[in-house]
Design an enzyme around this catalytic site. Structure first.
Site, PDB file in Angstrom:
ATOM      1  N   GLY A  26       0.839  -1.183   0.000  1.00  0.00           N
ATOM      2  CA  GLY A  26       0.000   0.000   0.000  1.00  0.00           C
ATOM      3  C   GLY A  26       0.876   1.235   0.000  1.00  0.00           C
ATOM      4  N   THR A  27       0.324   2.324  -0.487  1.00  0.00           N
ATOM      5  CA  THR A  27       1.169   3.514  -0.636  1.00  0.00           C
ATOM      6  C   THR A  27       0.692   4.688   0.204  1.00  0.00           C
ATOM      7  OG1 THR A  27       0.010   3.902  -2.728  1.00  0.00           O
ATOM      8  CG2 THR A  27       2.139   2.834  -2.849  1.00  0.00           C
ATOM      9  N   THR A  28       0.151   5.750  -0.380  1.00  0.00           N
ATOM     10  CA  THR A  28       0.145   7.054   0.289  1.00  0.00           C
ATOM     11  C   THR A  28      -1.096   7.322   1.150  1.00  0.00           C
ATOM     12  OG1 THR A  28       1.372   7.835  -1.631  1.00  0.00           O
ATOM     13  CG2 THR A  28       0.533   9.495  -0.126  1.00  0.00           C
TER      14      THR A  28
ATOM     15  N   ALA B 199       3.554   4.624  -7.736  1.00  0.00           N
ATOM     16  CA  ALA B 199       2.891   3.674  -6.848  1.00  0.00           C
ATOM     17  C   ALA B 199       1.618   4.241  -6.225  1.00  0.00           C
ATOM     18  CB  ALA B 199       3.850   3.232  -5.755  1.00  0.00           C
TER      19      ALA B 199
END
Length: 280
Positions: A54-56, A233
């Site tokens: 998972g990213t931001t 991403a």
């Protein structure tokens, strides 16, 4: 089968003795292999590219509490593993948690944290303070250090409404962590994940103390848009598939997730604005 279970069906002593207010501590005694950071991994293996990431996530303190938002993309190497993962969730009635890093472990850690807070409240008959919740989460992150060293790192972002703040004007509080369980309180806003550098740069220019929740929602979506603009991403608003960020608030009234219609209106307004001014 969890360690210590009697085949006759009789519960082991750990289930019948006076309990602890920490569900994680109870699980350490009853079934330690179920904890995210206690699972054995092959020695010397770097597993970072074997699972979706998972990213931001961004969080913003407001006059009413806090706003937290997360993009919907999960990646695995240079591939998109999921376009609609949800990385922002309520931790309890007055706090929120967002996760970045190894998605599977992050989601498991988040669910375990939810149970940890509910278990404490049932055993003690009272809710943990916001600082207490943050410290419990830090200990859980620290417990995953072994897996993090082999590439399965998880870093959460925690925010909530403080029911007993020292300063009434700062009831919305934000906490960040490092992979070793270090705990840091942030001022005003923060972001985690691969796009956090760009998200925080966007917030640095536009955030002002005393922002309303409505304005903070717009700022959060714009920050995620900027992160997606520079970080592959991070997923931006997907107008074709109708996939937009998850946005939640925590205020004196509790936690609230914005409806799809509310987030759609904000996201489409942000995209329309960038059509006229791509630089924001």
């Amino acid at each position: 089968m969890a360690a210590g279970f009697d085949p006759s069906g009789r519960l082991p002593d750990v289930f019948t003795n006076a309990g602890t207010s920490s569900f994680t501590q109870f699980l350490t005694q009853a079934a330690p292999e179920l904890l995210p950071g206690r699972r054995p991994l092959p020695p010397g293996l770097s597993a970072g590219d074997l699972a979706p990431h998972g990213t931001t996530i961004v969080a913003i303190a407001t006059t009413d509490g806090v706003v937290m938002a997360g993009d919907r993309r999960a990646t695995m190497g240079n591939m998109i593993a999921s376009r609609d993962i949800e990385k922002v969730h309520p931790a309890d009635a007055y706090s929120l948690i967002g996760i970045a890093g190894t998605a599977g472990i992050g989601i498991e850690l988040m669910r375990l944290f939810q149970v940890e807070l509910e278990h404490y409240e049932k055993i003690e008959g009272a809710m943990l303070s916001l600082d207490g919740k943050a410290n419990r989460l830090a200990a859980m992150v620290r417990g995953n250090l072994g897996a993090a060293m082999q590439g399965l790192a998880v870093v959460p972002l925690f925010a909530g409404f403080d029911l007993a703040p020292l300063d009434e004007t700062k009831a919305g509080r934000i906490f960040s962590f490092d992979v070793a369980g270090g705990l840091y309180e942030e001022t005003g806003y923060d972001a985690i994940g691969s796009g956090s550098l760009f998200a925080k740069s966007a917030l640095k220019k536009k955030y002002r103390a005393g922002v309303s929740s409505a304005d903070a929602v717009r700022l959060a979506v714009e920050a995620l848009y900027d992160a997606a603009d520079d970080d592959t991403a991070t997923g931006g608003p997907d107008l074709t598939r109708k996939i937009y960020p998850v946005v939640m608030t925590a205020t004196a009234e509790g936690t609230h997730r914005l409806t799809d219609a509310e987030v759609t209106a904000v996201a489409e307004a942000v995209v329309a604005g960038r059509m006229e001014n791509p630089g924001g």
